[in-house]
Design a protein around this motif. Structure first.
Motif, PDB file in Angstrom:
ATOM      1  N   UNK A  62      61.653  26.050  49.266  1.00  0.00           N
ATOM      2  CA  UNK A  62      60.252  26.000  49.679  1.00  0.00           C
ATOM      3  C   UNK A  62      59.454  25.302  48.585  1.00  0.00           C
ATOM      4  N   UNK A  63      58.422  24.567  48.996  1.00  0.00           N
ATOM      5  CA  UNK A  63      57.509  23.955  48.047  1.00  0.00           C
ATOM      6  C   UNK A  63      56.186  24.694  48.118  1.00  0.00           C
ATOM      7  N   UNK A  64      55.792  25.285  46.998  1.00  0.00           N
ATOM      8  CA  UNK A  64      54.487  25.947  46.893  1.00  0.00           C
ATOM      9  C   UNK A  64      53.511  24.903  46.359  1.00  0.00           C
ATOM     10  N   UNK A  65      52.532  24.548  47.163  1.00  0.00           N
ATOM     11  CA  UNK A  65      51.626  23.467  46.806  1.00  0.00           C
ATOM     12  C   UNK A  65      50.676  23.855  45.678  1.00  0.00           C
ATOM     13  N   UNK A  66      50.130  22.846  45.044  1.00  0.00           N
ATOM     14  CA  UNK A  66      49.132  23.043  43.994  1.00  0.00           C
ATOM     15  C   UNK A  66      47.977  23.878  44.519  1.00  0.00           C
ATOM     16  N   UNK A  67      47.540  24.838  43.711  1.00  0.00           N
ATOM     17  CA  UNK A  67      46.387  25.695  44.008  1.00  0.00           C
ATOM     18  C   UNK A  67      46.618  26.640  45.180  1.00  0.00           C
ATOM     19  N   UNK A  68      47.882  26.914  45.509  1.00  0.00           N
ATOM     20  CA  UNK A  68      48.198  27.800  46.630  1.00  0.00           C
ATOM     21  C   UNK A  68      48.494  29.214  46.129  1.00  0.00           C
ATOM     22  N   UNK A  69      47.795  30.196  46.661  1.00  0.00           N
ATOM     23  CA  UNK A  69      48.022  31.594  46.284  1.00  0.00           C
ATOM     24  C   UNK A  69      49.368  32.055  46.846  1.00  0.00           C
ATOM     25  N   UNK A  70      50.185  32.700  46.006  1.00  0.00           N
ATOM     26  CA  UNK A  70      51.487  33.174  46.475  1.00  0.00           C
ATOM     27  C   UNK A  70      51.943  34.379  45.642  1.00  0.00           C
ATOM     28  N   UNK A  71      52.856  35.121  46.226  1.00  0.00           N
ATOM     29  CA  UNK A  71      53.443  36.303  45.590  1.00  0.00           C
ATOM     30  C   UNK A  71      54.942  36.245  45.804  1.00  0.00           C
ATOM     31  N   UNK A  72      55.714  36.661  44.810  1.00  0.00           N
ATOM     32  CA  UNK A  72      57.171  36.660  44.914  1.00  0.00           C
ATOM     33  C   UNK A  72      57.697  38.070  44.705  1.00  0.00           C
ATOM     34  N   UNK A  73      58.587  38.500  45.592  1.00  0.00           N
ATOM     35  CA  UNK A  73      59.233  39.802  45.459  1.00  0.00           C
ATOM     36  C   UNK A  73      60.733  39.611  45.333  1.00  0.00           C
ATOM     37  N   UNK A  74      61.311  40.317  44.384  1.00  0.00           N
ATOM     38  CA  UNK A  74      62.745  40.227  44.156  1.00  0.00           C
ATOM     39  C   UNK A  74      63.504  41.068  45.173  1.00  0.00           C
ATOM     40  N   UNK A  75      64.566  40.511  45.700  1.00  0.00           N
ATOM     41  CA  UNK A  75      65.428  41.235  46.640  1.00  0.00           C
ATOM     42  C   UNK A  75      66.756  41.548  45.953  1.00  0.00           C
ATOM     43  N   UNK A  76      66.695  42.257  44.837  1.00  0.00           N
ATOM     44  CA  UNK A  76      67.906  42.557  44.083  1.00  0.00           C
ATOM     45  C   UNK A  76      68.277  41.378  43.196  1.00  0.00           C
ATOM     46  N   UNK A  77      69.563  41.223  42.914  1.00  0.00           N
ATOM     47  CA  UNK A  77      70.013  40.144  42.042  1.00  0.00           C
ATOM     48  C   UNK A  77      69.799  38.797  42.713  1.00  0.00           C
ATOM     49  N   UNK A  78      69.367  37.850  41.929  1.00  0.00           N
ATOM     50  CA  UNK A  78      69.202  36.495  42.438  1.00  0.00           C
ATOM     51  C   UNK A  78      69.292  35.507  41.292  1.00  0.00           C
ATOM     52  N   UNK A  79      69.616  34.281  41.618  1.00  0.00           N
ATOM     53  CA  UNK A  79      69.520  33.161  40.689  1.00  0.00           C
ATOM     54  C   UNK A  79      68.826  32.038  41.444  1.00  0.00           C
ATOM     55  N   UNK A  80      67.758  31.529  40.872  1.00  0.00           N
ATOM     56  CA  UNK A  80      66.968  30.507  41.556  1.00  0.00           C
ATOM     57  C   UNK A  80      66.759  29.291  40.667  1.00  0.00           C
ATOM     58  N   UNK A  81      66.620  28.133  41.310  1.00  0.00           N
ATOM     59  CA  UNK A  81      66.175  26.927  40.633  1.00  0.00           C
ATOM     60  C   UNK A  81      64.667  26.819  40.797  1.00  0.00           C
ATOM     61  N   UNK A  82      63.988  26.438  39.739  1.00  0.00           N
ATOM     62  CA  UNK A  82      62.542  26.259  39.810  1.00  0.00           C
ATOM     63  C   UNK A  82      62.167  24.927  39.185  1.00  0.00           C
TER      64      UNK A  82
END
Length: 305
Positions: A62-82
């Motif tokens: 997913x692409x979170x656009x500039x100036x976009x309000x967002x929240x992230x919740x962890x669903x247990x173990x994860x590895x992500x690219x950012x």
């Protein structure tokens, strides 16, 4: 935006891009100036972003656009690219006033891309690998892949162009003008008063605006930007403390040390020594290498698929 946290992003290398692999923990609603691409390598996360929350599983992006309000919740173990990208990278010229909103969301897929989503996951994997192994040749490859990714976003992803002068984006445009000016003129001792002149606004008007939209004062914002730039220079250059103080506009050694210690809990010298300390301690180096090696294997597997 006024009821959400504004988050500053510190770029850790010579390009206005952060590219890394991490375990994402939960975050409250926030927003930032930068674009943020997130792809899941292992496990899953839930992102609350307009129009509704989505759960990203392995391979999701997913692409979170500039100036976009967002929240992230962890669903247990994860590895992500950012990937965190400065909006300036999307502008053809320094005086380009356009802003772009891209529709890249592999879960909702309400505005399908013109190429497979895995194409963008693969591009991200290359960028992160080059960022991890930044020898001389990979620095050039990293720069090339960043601009290649941006070109692909424009070619394969639907987007809207929003001019800063549009009424609906007036407040955000003003904030971006403030941020752009401050980042470009941090070394000026009188940058705050110069900003008032640049904007044609009074001190009280700017104070009320920032308190309403960001919850901080202009001085707090300047201190944050100066400290972030000092952190970047301490980590990535051998510049002397005096040179860093001048480049960041702290004005005096006492101010520099006080603000830096308040922000990081460390003195500038201790902060710079962290990297050296990690390299000297086998137990820490082994732990980090294990994490990096696992990440590399996941990235290489993506590029092979």
């Amino acid at each position: 935006m006024s009821s959400y946290i504004f988050e500053t992003v510190e770029f850790k290398n010579q390009y206005p891009v952060n590219a890394f692999v991490a375990f994402i923990q939960s975050s409250s609603f926030h927003w930032h100036y930068e674009y943020e691409l997130i792809a899941v390598l292992k496990g899953s996360i839930t992102i609350s972003v307009s129009p509704k929350p989505i759960t990203l599983h392995k391979g999701g992006i997913v692409l979170v656009n500039s100036k976009t309000v967002h929240e992230i919740k962890s669903e247990g173990e994860n590895i992500c690219m950012i990937l965190q990208l400065d909006p300036a990278l999307f502008k053809k010229e320094s005086n380009d006033s356009s802003n772009y909103r891209f529709y890249l969301n592999s879960v909702l897929d309400e505005v399908p891309v013109k190429i497979r989503y895995s194409h963008f996951v693969n591009k991200m994997a290359k960028i992160v690998l080059y960022a991890i192994d930044q020898d001389k040749k990979n620095c050039y490859r990293l720069r090339a892949e960043i601009y290649s990714l941006i070109a692909d976003l424009f070619e394969y992803v639907q987007y809207d162009m929003i001019m800063k002068s549009d009424q609906c984006d007036r407040d955000a445009a003003l904030l971006m003008n403030m941020i752009d000016y401050l980042k470009a003129n941090l070394s000026e001792p009188d940058v705050i008063n110069n900003l008032y002149k640049e904007l044609g606004m009074g001190e009280k008007t700017v104070y009320r605006y920032l308190k309403e939209h960001m919850g901080i004062s202009l001085k707090d914002m300047v201190d944050t930007f100066r400290t972030n730039e000092a952190k970047r220079l301490l980590k990535n250059t051998d510049k002397s403390m005096g040179c860093i103080i001048d480049e960041c506009g702290f004005g005096s050694e006492n101010t520099f040390y006080r603000l830096f210690k308040k922000s990081t809990g460390l003195t500038p010298k201790e902060y710079r020594q962290q990297k050296t300390e990690i390299e000297k301690k086998p137990e820490l180096r082994g732990y980090l290498n294990f994490e990096i090696n696992e990440a590399k294997q996941l990235l290489l597997k993506i590029m092979e698929d």
